[in-house]
Design an enzyme around this catalytic site. Structure first.
Site, PDB file in Angstrom:
ATOM      1  N   HIS A  83       0.838  -1.209   0.000  1.00 55.10           N
ATOM      2  CA  HIS A  83       0.000   0.000   0.000  1.00 55.10           C
ATOM      3  C   HIS A  83       0.870   1.256   0.000  1.00 55.10           C
ATOM      4  CE1 HIS A  83      -3.203  -2.707   2.092  1.00 55.10           C
ATOM      5  NE2 HIS A  83      -2.989  -3.045   0.830  1.00 55.10           N
ATOM      6  N   HIS A 271      -0.936 -11.349  -5.373  1.00 53.76           N
ATOM      7  CA  HIS A 271       0.455 -10.940  -5.176  1.00 53.76           C
ATOM      8  C   HIS A 271       1.482 -11.831  -5.882  1.00 53.76           C
ATOM      9  CE1 HIS A 271      -0.405  -7.694  -2.469  1.00 53.76           C
ATOM     10  NE2 HIS A 271      -1.118  -8.475  -1.687  1.00 53.76           N
TER      11      HIS A 271
END
Ligand SMILES: [Zn+2]
Length: 291
Positions: A83, A271
């Site tokens: 993030h 991911h």
């Protein structure tokens, strides 16, 4: 000006700090963002160890991809970087030191908004050296079962994403696959408004299991968009918040390459596939540069 930011390399104008709890460890940590000179890139610094250790955000340091992106160098990890990585690159910052007094970045509000606001407060300074944009030069892709991730050449940065999840039938006799779809041309302004606020995804039926595995110990219901057996549980910031968060995670992972131009098309990817695609892109780029 390039589509991803300034014509010059940049850093932040002043240091800023934030304290919070990590998503997976549930442990508090303080993060301080510091200006850095051109060519530094994004460097994490663990200052809680007997000697400060730097872990650069480079492909060679990608560690675990178990529900988050961790960086690792010489056995020292920095966890859940995606993030803040997305926020740094999409706030137009090329060079920065991210000093951390713990193992995991604070989760903030569960999205990238905490870090976008922090970087806005830090301001942006241009450095007198040209940046290097990484371009996807030809199609590359990775496939795993029913998940796919494709990167195509593109002048700017565009993401097309299909998020798939199970929705149980009211009679509980089976489930259907639900989908959310987003196709978005990413600019700094679009990122801040339409992607950064999307919070971490939690599946209601998984919460106990993943906490037993020692993950998501720091999450609260305010920091996550929760998907229950019949749809979203509680308030959402967007009607397709989960899909937008998947786009945020993808942008955070490809931010390891720096400024990237390309069209990324993800179907149910996450991911580990993000890491595979950046390896493919970086491999091509190194070949092109003769590295
Ligand atoms: Zn995320």
């Amino acid at each position: 000006m390039s589509k991803t930011g300034s014509n010059w390399q940049t850093t932040i104008s002043k240091s800023v700090s934030y304290e919070g709890v990590g998503l997976h460890t549930g442990k508090p940590s303080r993060v301080t963002l510091l200006p850095a000179s051109s060519g530094t890139g994004i460097c994490f610094e663990r200052c809680d160890l007997p000697e400060p250790i730097t872990v650069s955000a480079v492909m060679a340091n990608i560690g675990s991809s178990r529900r988050a992106t961790d960086l690792q160098c010489d056995g020292i990890a920095v966890r859940t970087v995606e993030h803040i990585m997305a926020a740094i690159v999409w706030c137009g910052i090329d060079n920065i030191i991210v000093r951390l007094d713990g193992e995991e970045l604070p989760l903030g509000d569960g999205s990238a908004l905490t870090y976008v606001n922090l970087l806005d407060a830090a301001g942006l300074t241009e450095l007198h050296e040209r940046p290097c944009d990484i371009r996807v030069t030809h199609p590359v892709w990775t496939t795993r079962d029913e998940s796919h991730l494709i990167a195509l050449p593109y002048e700017g940065c565009r993401v097309t994403f299909l998020f798939l999840h199970r929705r149980f039938r009211p009679d509980r006799k089976g489930s259907d696959t639900e989908s959310e779809y987003l196709d978005i041309e990413v600019t700094r302004e679009v990122f801040a408004r339409k992607i950064a606020p999307a919070r971490t995804i939690g599946f209601e039926w998984e919460l106990d299991t993943i906490q037993e595995q020692g993950l998501a110990l720091g999450a609260t219901l305010d920091q996550a968009v929760i998907i229950g057996k019949t749809g979203y549980v509680g308030d959402t910031r967007f009607c397709d918040e989960a899909c937008r968060h998947k786009v945020l995670d993808l942008l955070g992972d490809i931010a390891i390459l720096g400024r990237v131009r390309g069209h990324f098309i993800g179907i149910g990817s996450g991911h580990s596939m993000n890491h595979e695609i950046i390896r493919l892109i970086a491999g091509d780029w190194d070949v092109k540069r003769g590295v």
